[in-house]
Design a protein around this motif. Structure first.
Motif, PDB file in Angstrom:
ATOM      1  N   PHE A 102       0.835  -1.203   0.000  1.00  0.00           N
ATOM      2  CA  PHE A 102       0.000   0.000   0.000  1.00  0.00           C
ATOM      3  C   PHE A 102       0.863   1.245   0.000  1.00  0.00           C
ATOM      4  O   PHE A 102       1.421   1.615   1.010  1.00  0.00           O
ATOM      5  CB  PHE A 102      -0.922   0.038   1.211  1.00  0.00           C
ATOM      6  CG  PHE A 102      -1.975  -0.994   1.130  1.00  0.00           C
ATOM      7  CD1 PHE A 102      -1.980  -2.055   1.987  1.00  0.00           C
ATOM      8  CD2 PHE A 102      -2.939  -0.919   0.144  1.00  0.00           C
ATOM      9  CE1 PHE A 102      -2.940  -3.030   1.876  1.00  0.00           C
ATOM     10  CE2 PHE A 102      -3.893  -1.890   0.036  1.00  0.00           C
ATOM     11  CZ  PHE A 102      -3.902  -2.959   0.909  1.00  0.00           C
ATOM     12  N   GLY A 103       0.941   1.842  -1.142  1.00  0.00           N
ATOM     13  CA  GLY A 103       1.678   3.102  -1.204  1.00  0.00           C
ATOM     14  C   GLY A 103       0.735   4.258  -0.993  1.00  0.00           C
ATOM     15  O   GLY A 103       0.821   5.273  -1.655  1.00  0.00           O
ATOM     16  N   VAL A 104      -0.179   4.112  -0.046  1.00  0.00           N
ATOM     17  CA  VAL A 104      -1.215   5.131   0.094  1.00  0.00           C
ATOM     18  C   VAL A 104      -0.761   6.329   0.912  1.00  0.00           C
ATOM     19  O   VAL A 104      -1.399   7.351   0.904  1.00  0.00           O
ATOM     20  CB  VAL A 104      -2.486   4.563   0.741  1.00  0.00           C
ATOM     21  CG1 VAL A 104      -3.170   3.654  -0.231  1.00  0.00           C
ATOM     22  CG2 VAL A 104      -2.170   3.864   2.023  1.00  0.00           C
ATOM     23  N   GLY A 160      -0.449   9.624  -0.897  1.00  0.00           N
ATOM     24  CA  GLY A 160      -1.753  10.164  -1.268  1.00  0.00           C
ATOM     25  C   GLY A 160      -2.456  10.775  -0.075  1.00  0.00           C
ATOM     26  O   GLY A 160      -3.034  11.844  -0.173  1.00  0.00           O
TER      27      GLY A 160
END
Lengths: 328, 355
Positions: free
Chosen positions: B9-11, B14
């Motif tokens: 999860f490269g969230v 964001g």
């Protein structure tokens, strides 16, 4: 046995003085078969697609016929009975992926609700499947927690396609999935669909006005005109020649790769008013091969050399010769 | 194809981006709030001062008109009594700002020697209780019923409820309130005719007094709810019918989700946004009281106070009340703007980082 069997399906709009948008359509889709449905705007192809998934909205109404999907008659089932089978048996991809996602829910939430509704998967399994389908359509996993407005049109359409695969459906209905997208994105999505065919087991009903696109992806193609199937043929046969004059006209309107021809042929006239259908063949007023009989008697969909065609002239011609027709 | 290789999860990137735009949005809103308040306060200062004459002269003229001419020396006394200043406008303005910050709006003419602040402080709780509670009830019940009838559109529930809503919404309010007082109060004697509590009672915290207050509030509250609920219902119904036609609702049906989930999360959640804006406005205007209600029912709230201020030409009181109303409306709008960040994800981007 076929996966989907549509038998004499009729769909009308309006109760008083109903308009028949789909006029007795029958066809089958077999397991893992890709079927294309082609016709011009207003021919009833989307209405037909929605009716098959029992998504017809008032004033649209199924007025007759049956839709048997995986052995179950969907036209005889109530909404409550249908619910457990929805998305598992058939999922849909709508024309405008832009509007098909709920603007106030994240992608993750819109993936999750359908899995929670239909499966008893654990949290990790739900998460795993969400990531899997995103991988299938080549979208960054990051977007899972994004809202639809944060994605481009092409990404949204991919997300919608990914969503269609969540529950390993037996049939996916794609209604003009690439119409609202530019050519490059359209190409990528078509390639993606072909690629998915090798990975997942599913049948496809691909609805489009673009015969070229449909021929590329389909095993078998249905040509629809004024609410009826006028020709059903294998895609490779159609690439050689279309039987029905309407199919031939559609083929002539396509550019031929490698040829210098700069002239495309359109089709004169416009489709009939569904409120005032001509007496005989619906295509007769626009047809080059028209005979007196065509204006009087409506032709049936007849078997010809493994294909089906609804035409007095072509049908007789082929029967008389008893061999493959040569188009010159 | 490096999708698989990415971090699961490269969230985070964001999220922080989103937090940043949220912060920006919040700061912008606060600045706008301060600017709007300043303009409102300044206008409140300027408008009465642009009128010819001054309150002191008005008092002199009033006495002269009644046959009691006053000497010019009395003018000075009256000015002192009313707190009038003859300093230059900028000086007055500076003094005025100081007074506003200290919530000192001067002395009421008609309720002399009560100050405006005291009068408002006494009336405000009554109005907040009566109009506030009825506005909240009206919004929630009306919006909820709107969702219901939109979901069952063109069925009996829809036909009956929507017709009733259109009917009550179109009622002339004063007529309805008077009819309610006459029938339920006067003829049937079920409810008291007027007032916020029994005549002679002294407001204090006891069950007896609270029950008395509720008994007095029922009739005015019901008339407010009945006359305003139709608007919420019809507004919500129309929005909801629009969202029910959206593709995402069709897709939700195709997904085989439960009706309850589709109606709330897919349809109502999107349809309610305009209603929330309306609710914020309505909450802001609660402090203005429901003028007609309070006058008809003789309720000791802000509406009645404003009514009396107007008929007695009590300018300081009017100004004080207007300032409180403007302040509350602006604050309510501010809070709704903040609320939007949570209920409509699109707002964060559009208003936060955009124009």
């Amino acid at each position: 046995m076929s996966l989907l069997s549509v038998e004499g399906l009729k769909v009308t709009y309006g109760l008083r003085n109903p308009v028949y948008a789909v006029r007795g359509v029958s066809f089958e889709i077999f397991e893992e078969e890709f079927v294309g449905l082609v016709g011009e705007s207003g021919c009833g192809k989307s209405t037909l697609g929605f009716a098959i998934a029992r998504l017809e909205r008032p004033p649209a109404r199924i007025a007759g016929g049956r839709v048997v999907l995986d052995g179950r008659d969907w036209t005889a089932m109530s909404e409550r009975e249908l619910r457990p089978h929805r998305w598992k048996d058939v999922s849909v991809v709508l024309q405008s992926g832009m509007n098909a996602l709920n603007p106030v829910m994240t992608i993750e939430a819109q993936f999750r609700d359908v899995m929670v509704q239909h499966t008893d998967w654990s949290e990790p399994a739900i998460r795993q499947r969400a990531l899997e389908v995103l991988d299938m359509v080549h979208i960054d996993r990051d977007i899972l927690f994004r809202y639809p407005h944060e994605l481009s049109g092409g990404m949204k359409q991919r997300v919608v396609i990914a969503m269609a695969f969540l529950l390993h459906p037996k049939l996916i209905i794609l209604d003009e999935p690439t119409t609202a997208l530019d050519m490059v994105v359209q190409r990528e999505i078509m390639d993606n669909l072909m690629e998915l065919r090798g990975r997942e087991k599913f049948s496809l009903l691909f609805i489009s006005h673009d015969l070229g696109l449909v021929l590329e992806i389909s095993d078998r193609v249905l040509i629809m005109y004024a609410g009826q199937i006028v020709e059903e043929n294998r895609a490779e046969n159609l690439l050689e020649y279309g039987l029905h004059p309407y199919t031939q006209a559609l083929m002539r309107s396509l550019p031929v790769p490698g040829s210098d021809a700069r002239e495309f042929h359109g089709l004169r006239g416009s489709p009939p008013n569904l409120r005032q259908m001509p007496k005989g063949c619906a295509f007769a007023p626009r047809c080059d091969l028209v005979t007196a009989e065509c204006h009087e008697v409506e032709p049936d969909l007849e078997d010809i050399n493994g294909a089906k065609v609804r035409c007095h002239v072509v049908g007789k011609e082929v029967r008389v010769r008893g061999s493959e027709p040569s188009i010159g | 194809m490096n999708h698989g290789r990415r971090a699961l999860f490269g969230v985070t990137s964001g999220e922080s981006e989103r937090d940043g735009s949220c912060m920006k949005y919040f700061l912008k809103r606060v600045l706008l709030l301060i600017a709007t308040l300043w303009v409102a306060i300044t206008l409140n200062f300027l408008i009465p001062r642009m009128m010819p004459g001054n309150p002191g002269q008005a008092v002199i003229a009033k006495f002269a008109g009644e046959g009691h001419p006053l000497t010019p020396s009395a003018l000075k006394a009256i000015d002192a009594m009313l707190g009038l200043s003859h300093a230059s406008l900028p000086v007055q303005y500076w003094q005025y700002l100081g007074e506003v910050v200290h919530l000192n709006f001067g002395v009421s003419y008609s309720y002399f020697p009560y100050t405006v602040t005291e009068l408002i402080a006494k009336a405000l709780p009554w109005t907040l209780g009566l109009v506030g509670v009825s506005t909240v009830i009206s919004f929630f019940v009306g919006t909820g019923l709107g969702v219901l009838v939109a979901w069952r559109r063109n069925q009996a529930t829809d036909g009956i409820l929507t017709s009733i809503a259109a009917f009550t919404g179109a009622f002339p309010y004063f007529w309805f309130a008077l009819a309610a007082v006459y029938v339920l109060g006067f003829l049937l004697n079920w409810f008291p005719l007027s007032g916020g509590y029994e005549v002679g009672a002294i407001p204090h915290l006891s069950w007896g007094f609270i029950l008395d207050v509720i008994h007095h509030a029922i009739l005015p509250a019901v008339t407010v709810v009945v006359s305003s609920i139709g608007g919420w219902l019809i507004g919500m119904r129309n929005n909801m019918i629009n969202t029910l036609g959206e593709d995402y609702v069709l897709l939700a049906r195709a997904k085989g989700l439960s009706n309850r989930w589709i109606a709330t999360m897919y349809a109502a959640r999107n349809a309610i946004l305009p209603n929330i804006t309306g609710f914020g406005m309505a909450l802001g205007f609660v402090v203005a009281g429901s003028l007609l209600t309070e006058v008809v029912f003789g309720y000791p709230g802000m509406g009645n106070l404003l009514y009396n201020a107007v008929i007695n030409e009590d300018y300081p009181l009017m100004q004080g009340i207007f300032l409180v109303i403007v302040f509350c409306v602006i604050m309510a709008n501010f809070l709704v703007d903040l609320l939007y960040v949570f209920i409509d994800p699109r707002v964060r981007e559009r208003r936060g980082s955009g124009a």
